[in-house]
Design an enzyme around this catalytic site. Sequence first.
Site, PDB file in Angstrom:
ATOM      1  N   GLU A 157      18.637  -4.443  -8.006  1.00  0.00           N
ATOM      2  CA  GLU A 157      17.941  -4.348  -9.521  1.00  0.00           C
ATOM      3  C   GLU A 157      17.540  -3.274 -10.035  1.00  0.00           C
ATOM      4  O   GLU A 157      17.723  -3.023 -10.910  1.00  0.00           O
ATOM      5  CB  GLU A 157      16.957  -5.946  -9.559  1.00  0.00           C
ATOM      6  CG  GLU A 157      18.521  -6.928 -10.149  1.00  0.00           C
ATOM      7  CD  GLU A 157      17.473  -8.549 -10.188  1.00  0.00           C
ATOM      8  OE1 GLU A 157      15.901  -8.104 -11.064  1.00  0.00           O
ATOM      9  OE2 GLU A 157      18.015  -9.608 -10.437  1.00  0.00           O
ATOM     10  N   LYS A 208      25.173 -14.379 -17.952  1.00  0.00           N
ATOM     11  CA  LYS A 208      24.279 -15.587 -18.046  1.00  0.00           C
ATOM     12  C   LYS A 208      25.007 -16.161 -19.567  1.00  0.00           C
ATOM     13  O   LYS A 208      25.515 -17.279 -19.816  1.00  0.00           O
ATOM     14  CB  LYS A 208      22.905 -15.156 -18.649  1.00  0.00           C
ATOM     15  CG  LYS A 208      22.449 -15.008 -17.308  1.00  0.00           C
ATOM     16  CD  LYS A 208      20.567 -14.563 -17.686  1.00  0.00           C
ATOM     17  CE  LYS A 208      19.813 -14.611 -16.582  1.00  0.00           C
ATOM     18  NZ  LYS A 208      18.421 -14.359 -17.116  1.00  0.00           N
ATOM     19  N   HIS A 260      29.017  -6.729  16.380  1.00  0.00           N
ATOM     20  CA  HIS A 260      30.032  -7.030  16.732  1.00  0.00           C
ATOM     21  C   HIS A 260      31.014  -7.811  15.360  1.00  0.00           C
ATOM     22  O   HIS A 260      32.122  -8.770  15.519  1.00  0.00           O
ATOM     23  CB  HIS A 260      29.784  -8.625  17.685  1.00  0.00           C
ATOM     24  CG  HIS A 260      29.099  -8.314  18.634  1.00  0.00           C
ATOM     25  ND1 HIS A 260      29.756  -8.044  19.962  1.00  0.00           N
ATOM     26  CD2 HIS A 260      27.749  -7.661  19.132  1.00  0.00           C
ATOM     27  CE1 HIS A 260      28.865  -7.037  21.222  1.00  0.00           C
ATOM     28  NE2 HIS A 260      27.669  -7.539  20.526  1.00  0.00           N
TER      29      HIS A 260
HETATM   30  O1  PA5 Z   1      13.520  -9.187 -10.716  1.00  0.00           O
HETATM   31  C1  PA5 Z   1      13.419 -10.387 -11.781  1.00  0.00           C
HETATM   32  O2  PA5 Z   1      12.803 -10.181 -13.180  1.00  0.00           O
HETATM   33  C2  PA5 Z   1      14.656 -11.401 -11.649  1.00  0.00           C
HETATM   34  O3  PA5 Z   1      15.381 -11.950 -10.182  1.00  0.00           O
HETATM   35  C3  PA5 Z   1      13.525 -12.486 -11.902  1.00  0.00           C
HETATM   36  O4  PA5 Z   1      12.875 -12.744 -11.132  1.00  0.00           O
HETATM   37  C4  PA5 Z   1      14.995 -13.604 -11.595  1.00  0.00           C
HETATM   38  O5  PA5 Z   1      15.567 -13.620 -12.926  1.00  0.00           O
HETATM   39  C5  PA5 Z   1      14.268 -15.234 -12.567  1.00  0.00           C
HETATM   40  O6  PA5 Z   1      13.977 -15.369 -13.602  1.00  0.00           O
HETATM   41  P1  PA5 Z   1      12.696 -16.079 -13.561  1.00  0.00           P
HETATM   42  O7  PA5 Z   1      11.465 -15.957 -13.446  1.00  0.00           O
HETATM   43  O8  PA5 Z   1      11.709 -15.390 -15.140  1.00  0.00           O
HETATM   44  O9  PA5 Z   1      13.079 -17.452 -13.996  1.00  0.00           O
END
Ligand code: PA5
Length: 447
Positions: A289, A424, A310
């Site tokens: 990310e 989303k 393996h």
């Molecule tokens: O690293 C990030 O920002 C994302 O992976 C969030 O943690 C994830 O989308 C969950 O978001 P939230 O805590 O707002 O539900």
Amino acid sequence: MGIFKIGIDRIYGRASAAEVSALKGEIEAANRMLHDGSGAGNDFLGWVGLPQEVTPECLKTIGDCARSLASLADVIVVIGIGGSYLGTKAVLEAMSDSFAPLHGKQDKPVLLFAGQNLSEDYMAELLAAVKPYRLATIVISKSGTTTEPAVAFRIIKKEIEERYGKAEAAKRIVAVTDAKRGALRTLAEREGYATFVIPDNVGGRYSVLTPVGLLPLAAAGVDVAELVRGAQDMAAATGVDVPFEENPAALYAAARTALYRKGCKIEILGSYDPKLLYVAEWWKQLYGESEGKDGKGIFPASVTLTADLHSMGQYIQQGERTLMETIVSIDRPKHEVRIESDPDNLDGLNYLSGKRIGEVNRMAEMGTMLAHVDGGVPNIRIELPELNEYYLGALLYFFEKACGMSGYALGVNPFDQPGVEAYKKNMFALLGKPGFEEQGEELRRRL
Ligand code: PA5
């Protein structure tokens, strides 16, 4: 010697020592940007100084709440996804006995996870599994609006309220969310749940050392003070005042950046202990990310060894030469199991008589490293003396720090994730969420 060893000299067949050293200025500048906030995404740098900010008072408040939940519940369902889930899961798996469920009733509650998927069967089976047990939940969402945890929370909340009534349920539900915004904050205030705040300036994937990770881990009996102490020491060991050559996070960031520029587009994080499987999942989210954007970034993958020798071993040895490998190695196993001599020796294993399984694992690790290096896969080694909370805390912070530096060296904002929104919008449109009607029709035509 530092907190743990990092070895980068086995990358030099692909990127030379001079090429790594040439990145010194760039990586040091990136580290400074993380500390002085002069880089992209500087409103999400709260994690940099976070370990030092976790005071004994913070830990006490978290410990009190964790103890209260633990006194009420045999099972705590921890609801969250992405950064609100993976850090807890990673530390818990690393610190847990692999066969804990078979050891009978524990003195600490069992953590189960929900809201990290939308599987109907997973939810049905979870509800059935928790029926005989006293139940509580920790719901974690920074935005407070993420669909997966919101769906899971609606279901678990109903289960708890039906069992205990609303007033008692409120004692068994703790919300970890934004200080002011989001549906979860509104709900928590209306229902009177205990709450913990995820600081505004700490993004999900950098939040394991906030109550996001510390509260559920404390409830499960993990020594979170040691986790934080490890992170504190690593924060000191990776500060701007630490010379490049002595800063493990800077060396790791420089090594992987040099390799990326030499065509290594995929980094495989490997470990010879399955307890680290979810550390790799956490790492993949952190790096994926943070770096994968603007058409750039190292693709983070992972293997658990020797199992994956393996399966993926063939590709690593002889497939496309776009790979680099980073191994997290544990020096000392917690337990001792020796291979005994067998008078018949029908399996031909007597040459291993008297050896510990850990020694065999170590030779598998060394042999594989040399084979992969010979096969053209540069190897970075991170050596933890042992797997405990202290070294794990240090490892998590080390990866976070190196990720920030690598991201800046790559020229991206390591602290946003605009690409996560695309799925989303489509999901909302297909589910008929108000406001998404037009896109919904368009998408249905395409399906
Ligand atoms: O690293 C990030 O920002 C994302 O992976 C969030 O943690 C994830 O989308 C969950 O978001 P939230 O805590 O707002 O539900």
